[in-house]
Structure formats: C-alpha cells, structure tokens
Design a protein around this motif. Sequence first.
Motif, PDB file in Angstrom:
ATOM      1  N   ILE A 158       0.559  -0.934  -0.400  1.00  0.00           N
ATOM      2  CA  ILE A 158      -0.077  -0.226  -0.262  1.00  0.00           C
ATOM      3  C   ILE A 158       0.696   1.191   0.153  1.00  0.00           C
ATOM      4  N   ASN A 159       1.606   1.538   1.014  1.00  0.00           N
ATOM      5  CA  ASN A 159       3.333   2.995   0.706  1.00  0.00           C
ATOM      6  C   ASN A 159       3.096   3.060  -0.835  1.00  0.00           C
ATOM      7  N   LEU A 160       3.473   1.830  -0.762  1.00  0.00           N
ATOM      8  CA  LEU A 160       4.086   1.572  -2.500  1.00  0.00           C
ATOM      9  C   LEU A 160       2.903   2.441  -3.727  1.00  0.00           C
ATOM     10  N   GLU A 161       1.953   1.916  -3.613  1.00  0.00           N
ATOM     11  CA  GLU A 161       0.826   2.207  -4.185  1.00  0.00           C
ATOM     12  C   GLU A 161       0.728   3.905  -4.102  1.00  0.00           C
ATOM     13  N   TRP A 162       0.364   4.023  -3.141  1.00  0.00           N
ATOM     14  CA  TRP A 162       0.144   5.683  -2.940  1.00  0.00           C
ATOM     15  C   TRP A 162       1.664   6.844  -3.023  1.00  0.00           C
ATOM     16  N   ILE A 163       2.291   6.403  -3.039  1.00  0.00           N
ATOM     17  CA  ILE A 163       4.414   6.700  -3.229  1.00  0.00           C
ATOM     18  C   ILE A 163       3.933   7.027  -5.066  1.00  0.00           C
ATOM     19  N   GLN A 164       3.353   5.889  -5.615  1.00  0.00           N
ATOM     20  CA  GLN A 164       3.326   5.624  -7.318  1.00  0.00           C
ATOM     21  C   GLN A 164       2.394   6.216  -7.600  1.00  0.00           C
ATOM     22  N   LYS A 165       0.615   6.694  -6.993  1.00  0.00           N
ATOM     23  CA  LYS A 165      -0.150   7.745  -7.385  1.00  0.00           C
ATOM     24  C   LYS A 165       0.283   8.862  -7.061  1.00  0.00           C
ATOM     25  N   LEU A 166       1.021   9.277  -5.872  1.00  0.00           N
ATOM     26  CA  LEU A 166       1.150  10.392  -5.626  1.00  0.00           C
ATOM     27  C   LEU A 166       2.739  11.470  -6.558  1.00  0.00           C
ATOM     28  N   HIS A 167       3.263  11.220  -7.121  1.00  0.00           N
ATOM     29  CA  HIS A 167       4.277  10.609  -8.289  1.00  0.00           C
ATOM     30  C   HIS A 167       3.978  11.349  -9.366  1.00  0.00           C
ATOM     31  N   ARG A 168       2.424   9.779 -10.308  1.00  0.00           N
ATOM     32  CA  ARG A 168       1.942  10.419 -11.306  1.00  0.00           C
ATOM     33  C   ARG A 168       0.589  11.487 -11.501  1.00  0.00           C
ATOM     34  N   ASP A 169       0.297  12.311  -9.807  1.00  0.00           N
ATOM     35  CA  ASP A 169      -0.921  12.508 -10.198  1.00  0.00           C
ATOM     36  C   ASP A 169      -0.296  14.608  -9.822  1.00  0.00           C
ATOM     37  N   ARG A 170       1.321  14.521  -9.287  1.00  0.00           N
ATOM     38  CA  ARG A 170       1.612  16.107  -8.620  1.00  0.00           C
ATOM     39  C   ARG A 170       2.443  15.948 -10.013  1.00  0.00           C
ATOM     40  N   GLU A 178      -1.358  17.254  -0.604  1.00  0.00           N
ATOM     41  CA  GLU A 178      -2.467  17.742  -0.043  1.00  0.00           C
ATOM     42  C   GLU A 178      -3.550  16.751  -0.681  1.00  0.00           C
ATOM     43  N   ALA A 179      -3.984  17.643  -1.835  1.00  0.00           N
ATOM     44  CA  ALA A 179      -5.117  17.368  -2.924  1.00  0.00           C
ATOM     45  C   ALA A 179      -5.348  15.606  -3.381  1.00  0.00           C
ATOM     46  N   VAL A 180      -3.817  15.073  -3.233  1.00  0.00           N
ATOM     47  CA  VAL A 180      -4.104  13.730  -3.697  1.00  0.00           C
ATOM     48  C   VAL A 180      -4.367  13.134  -2.034  1.00  0.00           C
ATOM     49  N   THR A 181      -3.281  13.565  -1.463  1.00  0.00           N
ATOM     50  CA  THR A 181      -3.883  12.654   0.124  1.00  0.00           C
ATOM     51  C   THR A 181      -4.732  12.953   0.479  1.00  0.00           C
ATOM     52  N   ASP A 182      -5.957  13.577  -0.047  1.00  0.00           N
ATOM     53  CA  ASP A 182      -7.051  14.132   0.334  1.00  0.00           C
ATOM     54  C   ASP A 182      -8.024  12.469  -0.365  1.00  0.00           C
ATOM     55  N   THR A 183      -7.094  12.880  -1.885  1.00  0.00           N
ATOM     56  CA  THR A 183      -8.062  11.579  -2.333  1.00  0.00           C
ATOM     57  C   THR A 183      -8.128  10.230  -2.192  1.00  0.00           C
ATOM     58  N   ILE A 184      -6.760  10.031  -1.632  1.00  0.00           N
ATOM     59  CA  ILE A 184      -6.263   8.783  -0.848  1.00  0.00           C
ATOM     60  C   ILE A 184      -7.251   8.589   0.196  1.00  0.00           C
ATOM     61  N   LEU A 185      -7.443   9.478   0.830  1.00  0.00           N
ATOM     62  CA  LEU A 185      -8.394   9.554   2.368  1.00  0.00           C
ATOM     63  C   LEU A 185      -9.874   8.870   2.207  1.00  0.00           C
ATOM     64  N   ARG A 186     -10.073   9.738   0.992  1.00  0.00           N
ATOM     65  CA  ARG A 186     -11.854  10.014   0.120  1.00  0.00           C
ATOM     66  C   ARG A 186     -12.283   8.436  -0.536  1.00  0.00           C
ATOM     67  N   ARG A 187     -10.423   7.658  -0.946  1.00  0.00           N
ATOM     68  CA  ARG A 187     -11.277   6.661  -1.920  1.00  0.00           C
ATOM     69  C   ARG A 187     -11.520   5.182  -0.740  1.00  0.00           C
ATOM     70  N   MET A 188     -11.001   5.462   0.779  1.00  0.00           N
ATOM     71  CA  MET A 188     -10.525   4.360   1.452  1.00  0.00           C
ATOM     72  C   MET A 188     -11.308   3.375   1.516  1.00  0.00           C
ATOM     73  N   PRO A 189     -12.870   4.173   2.627  1.00  0.00           N
ATOM     74  CA  PRO A 189     -13.717   2.678   2.287  1.00  0.00           C
ATOM     75  C   PRO A 189     -14.259   1.751   1.352  1.00  0.00           C
ATOM     76  N   ASP A 190     -14.293   2.384  -0.053  1.00  0.00           N
ATOM     77  CA  ASP A 190     -14.923   1.636  -1.394  1.00  0.00           C
ATOM     78  C   ASP A 190     -13.406   1.111  -1.304  1.00  0.00           C
ATOM     79  N   TYR A 191     -12.222   1.845  -1.257  1.00  0.00           N
ATOM     80  CA  TYR A 191     -10.856   0.722  -1.615  1.00  0.00           C
ATOM     81  C   TYR A 191     -10.782  -0.505  -0.845  1.00  0.00           C
ATOM     82  N   VAL A 192     -11.147  -0.793   0.578  1.00  0.00           N
ATOM     83  CA  VAL A 192     -11.298  -2.146   1.059  1.00  0.00           C
ATOM     84  C   VAL A 192     -12.809  -2.830   0.956  1.00  0.00           C
TER      85      VAL A 192
END
Length: 291
Positions: A158-170, A178-192
């Motif tokens: 999961i940490n690597l997935e987040w790093i890859q998303k952060l770098h791609r989206d930025r 901050e915007a990417v972090t908000d997206t990750i948090l918002r998606r977490m229930p649906d991710y699970v």
Amino acid sequence: MSRRHPIISIAGSSGAGTTSVRKTFENIFRRENVVAAYVEGDAFHRYDRAEMRSKMVEEAERGNKHFSHFSPETNLFEELEKLFRDYAETGTGTTRHYVHDEEEARLYGAKPGTFTEWEPLPENSDLLFYEGLHGAVVTDTVNVAQHADLKIGVVPVINLEWIQKLHRDRSHRGYSTEAVTDTILRRMPDYVNFICPQFTETDINFQRVPTVDTSNPFIARWIPTPDESMVVIRLKNPRGIDFPYLLSMIPGSFMSRANSIVIHGAKLDLAMQLILTPLILQLIERKRRTI
C-alpha cells in the motif's frame, strides 16, 4: 468464461501499475500473433470529469466524505458485466473511451475529461483484454469475475501504491500533495470494500515490495526502482506451473510458499513473459479447438 471467446482481465487500483502490465501483454500478443480487443476500465465510469467534480461537491454537502471512483455508485458495473458476458457468448460487445488528456483528445476527437460515443468492439478478435479498476469485481448484484478466463491482480504494497499515485498525480496532473492525500483518504472505504476483495478472485497476483524505506509515503522524493524492489507472484492454482523451470530461468528467485515465487523487481517482465505466455497460448489453442 468462454472457450471460444476468452477474456483476460487485469485488475488494480489507480497508481498500481496496471498500464505497465498491459505493455507486457501487448508484447506477448504481438510476438504470438494474437489479436486482442482492448477495453479500458475508465470507459465504465458513470460520470465524466466535470460531472464527477459536481457530484463530489454535492455528496460532500450531504455529509458523504467518501464519494469515490471506486464505488458502484460511480461506475457502470452492470454494463461492464454485460460486455464480458456478451463477448464470452458472441465475441463482440460495446465499449467507449475516456479521454484523459490533450494527446488522447487529438486521437479520439473529444475533449479531455469526456467520453467518446459507445461503439462495438473490432470484429474477429482472438480475445478480450480488460485493464482497469474493476476487472474482477463482485458485489451483491454483479459478478464480473465469473466471466474472465484469466484474471491478473497488480497489487503493490500500500505505501508503494500511494507513492506511485502521488508522483503520477503531481508530475502529470498538476495536483498538490495535499489534494492527492485527500483523494486517498476519501477513497479508502471503497478501496477496502471494492478493490481489495478482487485479489481473492484473481488467478495470479503480482505484488511489488520495496526494499527501501517507504514508512512515510507522503514525503518520498522518488518512486523505488525495480532494482530496489522484490515482487511476490502468487498463483491461485499452481497446478501445471513448472516452478523448477521458473527458478532456473529467473536469477535470484525463490519459493516463499507452495504457490508463491519471489523475484527481483528488475526481472518482472521476464517472469511475466515466462508465466503468462503459456497461459495465453492455452486460451488460444482452446479457442481454436472449438472452431
């Protein structure tokens, strides 16, 4: 599942690396003269970019802080299952394209952030190849997984997935950390609830594990390279897989469980070629015996 019209489905969340896996499949298809009908998971989002932003604001005002692209409410799961079912039965179906950027806008003739019109898949394909978020999704009303003949999960830790998303989206989409972090948090229930469960349905999972410190992915300056990673390859049914051959062909590989092989990250493409090519050819041979 279909002997005459096989389906290969790649499932992985945003930033997982499914696009890289698709390129390996494309190379195999090219080498083995396999004609694939390609389907993009983004084509089955319910809303275009502007509509999704509007819906997110609307849901936030209602107190829903977890409205995301991962959920049944924002995707056309029924239409995706229908496509898989139709292709398995007839070798055809209907899809469209989601236009991500200006380059694709020139290619498809539609504005970035919008969809093209629905249209039939190309005729006379050997198989359907899906790559996206929900290639093996199962809900109370939909079972996409049951229609695919070969299901692949792409699942970085999961940490690597987040790093890859952060770098791609930025770097490619201009978003702030901050915007990417908000997206990750918002998606977490649906991710699970809708992303993770797919990986019990998949036939093979490729999980990249970094060998460098990724304890705080939100401050990582670089994406760990393949040379800084290992990959765990788990096969749901290892019957017929020649593990001694794979171990001899992939330097430094080893078995961690009876159905799992661990390889150096730089050998992922080689491992995929060795494992997937025979499986693809089996699907094609099975198809040809029905004709």
